[in-house]
Design an enzyme around this catalytic site. Structure first.
Site, PDB file in Angstrom:
ATOM      1  N   SER A 130      15.289  -7.329   6.154  1.00  0.00           N
ATOM      2  CA  SER A 130      15.006  -5.912   6.393  1.00  0.00           C
ATOM      3  C   SER A 130      15.509  -5.050   5.255  1.00  0.00           C
ATOM      4  CB  SER A 130      15.710  -5.477   7.687  1.00  0.00           C
ATOM      5  OG  SER A 130      15.751  -4.061   7.778  1.00  0.00           O
ATOM      6  N   TYR A 154      23.217  -3.980  12.475  1.00  0.00           N
ATOM      7  CA  TYR A 154      21.889  -4.623  12.361  1.00  0.00           C
ATOM      8  C   TYR A 154      21.644  -5.038  10.910  1.00  0.00           C
ATOM      9  CZ  TYR A 154      16.910  -5.055  11.554  1.00  0.00           C
ATOM     10  OH  TYR A 154      15.689  -5.504  11.123  1.00  0.00           O
ATOM     11  N   LYS A 158      21.461  -8.918   9.031  1.00  0.00           N
ATOM     12  CA  LYS A 158      20.322  -9.379   8.225  1.00  0.00           C
ATOM     13  C   LYS A 158      20.800  -9.847   6.849  1.00  0.00           C
ATOM     14  CE  LYS A 158      16.727  -9.141  10.859  1.00  0.00           C
ATOM     15  NZ  LYS A 158      15.964 -10.364  11.176  1.00  0.00           N
TER      16      LYS A 158
HETATM   17  C1  WQD Z   1      12.606   6.875  10.290  1.00  0.00           C
HETATM   18  C2  WQD Z   1      13.006   8.293   9.916  1.00  0.00           C
HETATM   19  C3  WQD Z   1      14.827   9.152  11.222  1.00  0.00           C
HETATM   20  C4  WQD Z   1      12.728   9.288  15.034  1.00  0.00           C
HETATM   21  C5  WQD Z   1      14.284   1.358  10.883  1.00  0.00           C
HETATM   22  C6  WQD Z   1      15.156   0.297  11.516  1.00  0.00           C
HETATM   23  C7  WQD Z   1      14.500  -1.009  11.449  1.00  0.00           C
HETATM   24  C8  WQD Z   1      14.217  -1.371  10.004  1.00  0.00           C
HETATM   25  C9  WQD Z   1      14.104  -0.128   9.105  1.00  0.00           C
HETATM   26  C10 WQD Z   1      12.999  -3.421   9.987  1.00  0.00           C
HETATM   27  C11 WQD Z   1      14.517   8.456   9.918  1.00  0.00           C
HETATM   28  C12 WQD Z   1      13.539   9.948  11.473  1.00  0.00           C
HETATM   29  C13 WQD Z   1      13.084   9.100  13.718  1.00  0.00           C
HETATM   30  C14 WQD Z   1      12.529  10.600  15.515  1.00  0.00           C
HETATM   31  C15 WQD Z   1      13.029  11.457  13.352  1.00  0.00           C
HETATM   32  N1  WQD Z   1      12.992  -2.074   9.979  1.00  0.00           N
HETATM   33  N2  WQD Z   1      13.224  10.161  12.887  1.00  0.00           N
HETATM   34  N3  WQD Z   1      12.679  11.657  14.656  1.00  0.00           N
HETATM   35  O1  WQD Z   1      15.824   4.687  10.674  1.00  0.00           O
HETATM   36  O2  WQD Z   1      14.278   4.065   8.732  1.00  0.00           O
HETATM   37  O3  WQD Z   1      15.149   2.308  10.290  1.00  0.00           O
HETATM   38  O4  WQD Z   1      13.453   0.839   9.881  1.00  0.00           O
HETATM   39  O5  WQD Z   1      13.956  -4.107  10.062  1.00  0.00           O
HETATM   40  O6  WQD Z   1      13.335  -0.905  12.252  1.00  0.00           O
HETATM   41  O7  WQD Z   1      16.331   0.141  10.819  1.00  0.00           O
HETATM   42  O8  WQD Z   1      13.410   4.018  11.039  1.00  0.00           O
HETATM   43  O9  WQD Z   1      11.675   4.986  12.510  1.00  0.00           O
HETATM   44  O10 WQD Z   1      14.103   4.997  13.286  1.00  0.00           O
HETATM   45  O11 WQD Z   1      13.354   6.525  11.454  1.00  0.00           O
HETATM   46  O12 WQD Z   1      13.172  12.432  12.595  1.00  0.00           O
HETATM   47  O13 WQD Z   1      12.191  10.851  16.744  1.00  0.00           O
HETATM   48  O14 WQD Z   1      12.504   9.175  10.930  1.00  0.00           O
HETATM   49  O15 WQD Z   1      15.943   9.995  11.140  1.00  0.00           O
HETATM   50  O16 WQD Z   1      14.895   9.315   8.853  1.00  0.00           O
HETATM   51  P1  WQD Z   1      14.710   3.839  10.124  1.00  0.00           P
HETATM   52  P2  WQD Z   1      13.114   5.104  12.178  1.00  0.00           P
END
Ligand code: WQD
Length: 347
Positions: A130, A154, A158
């Site tokens: 990841s 997490y 990984k």
């Molecule tokens: C993306 C952006 C939030 C929800 C995930 C996980 C994991 C990994 C990497 C594979 C962030 C923002 C989110 C919301 C928002 N993938 N957000 N409102 O945090 O990059 O990490 O991807 O292993 O799946 O670690 O993904 O989709 O949670 O958030 O503003 O209701 O959207 O703050 O900046 P993230 P995410």
């Protein structure tokens, strides 16, 4: 006996075992491999996976990756050529509240898979890693040489699993490829949508279909519009990246491989760009609300996919619109299915 198809000598069908192959990503990987003529054996404990997602013709064995003895038996029984290890816990917030559970499932689970491969003499591995291993990367495109500094359990599990694979490989005579997924979204088919609602796109669809306002976690980040930027990749493209890795490992002349590849499209999209795309695709217009920023939230995480393009010949083909429209179609499909099943619920 080699069979000729399209003028290209093909070796006999290789058999690949997919741990977690009944899950959201795993089911797409199973489809991609089966479609390419590989024999697919899925091992899944069905804790979150669905047997209905396993493609026709693929074997399904219900088993935990922690059951090393049964894993070994399955690898021997099906004469497995390689393993794609996808089974893992992957919710960042949950990993913070249950770190020991995450280390148990992800790290001990990977050790169990490696032990079973060693006992069964299986020497090809694709490991599901990841972008979370990078934590908060320095500004600019993230390459495989970007320092790894995970910021949650997490991401730490990984990275530790990558080290486990790397360090075990010489003793196990293992060829391996680790794929560092960036932000996965979309659905290859309406029935293969992400059943969870933990990531941005799914949470936004959930809010809009419940008459609530989508949330933006902070609008003061150091980015052009103040919201966080991520590299979103269609799950169908991600599945094909696994096929590209399998093909590299299945090449009869392939040298011993031990490589890490970023799997992203190389283009960033901000939270507001995603929300605008969702509103355009769904036609549902509702104002978003600015919620407090997460304690630690990398402002900008975008892959440099040059290495996987050059060495595995893979690049993403789907854009953000395709991810959002396919996720929306899957969301509507699930809603119809749950209503017709009388449960009337959705994540
Ligand atoms: C993306 C952006 C939030 C929800 C995930 C996980 C994991 C990994 C990497 C594979 C962030 C923002 C989110 C919301 C928002 N993938 N957000 N409102 O945090 O990059 O990490 O991807 O292993 O799946 O670690 O993904 O989709 O949670 O958030 O503003 O209701 O959207 O703050 O900046 P993230 P995410």
């Amino acid at each position: 006996m080699e069979k000729l198809t399209g003028g290209k000598a093909e070796s006999p069908r290789e058999t690949w075992l997919l741990t977690g192959g009944a899950g959201y990503i795993g089911a797409h990987v199973a489809e991609s491999l089966a479609g390419a003529g590989k024999r697919v054996v899925v091992v899944d404990d069905l804790s979150t996976g669905l047997a209905s997602r396993v493609p026709a013709g693929a074997e399904l064995v219900t088993c935990s990756v922690l059951d090393t003895e049964q894993l070994t038996d399955v690898m021997r029984r099906f004469q497995v050529d390689g393993v794609i290890h996808l089974a893992a816990k992957k919710a960042v917030d949950e990993s913070v509240s249950q770190p020991l559970h995450y280390y148990h499932q992800n790290v001990r689970g990977t050790a169990s898979v490696l032990e079973a491969m060693s006992s069964a003499g299986v020497r090809r591995l694709v490991f599901s890693s990841s972008a979370a291993v990078y934590g908060v990367p320095p500004a600019g495109p993230v390459t495989e040489s970007t320092p790894t500094a995970p910021i949650n359990p997490y991401g730490a599990t990984k990275l530790i699993c990558e080290w486990l694979v790397r360090d075990a490989a010489p003793a196990l005579d293992l060829s391996w490829i680790s794929l560092r997924y960036f932000n996965v979204a979309g659905a290859g088919r309406p029935d293969l949508g992400d059943p969870g609602a933990t990531n941005l796109l799914q949470l936004t669809l959930q809010a809009l279909t419940r008459g609530a306002r989508p949330q933006v976690f902070g609008q003061s980040h150091p980015t052009p519009d103040g919201t966080c930027i991520r590299d979103y990749i269609h799950v169908a493209d991600l599945a094909d990246a696994h096929l590209a890795a399998v093909r590299q490992l299945d090449r009869p002349d392939s040298p011993e491989l031990h490589d890490v590849y970023n799997v992203g499209c190389g283009r960033g999209a901000s939270v507001l760009e995603v929300l605008r795309t969702v509103q355009r695709v769904t036609g549902i217009r509702r104002p978003y609300e600015i919620a407090p920023a997460r304690p630690v939230d990398p402002p900008d995480v975008v892959a440099d996919p040059a290495r996987i393009q050059a060495e595995l010949g893979w690049s993403a083909k789907h854009d953000l619109d395709s991810m959002v429209s396919s996720a929306w179609a899957a969301w509507q499909h699930a809603a119809v299915v749950t209503v017709s099943a009388g449960t009337g619920s959705h994540p």
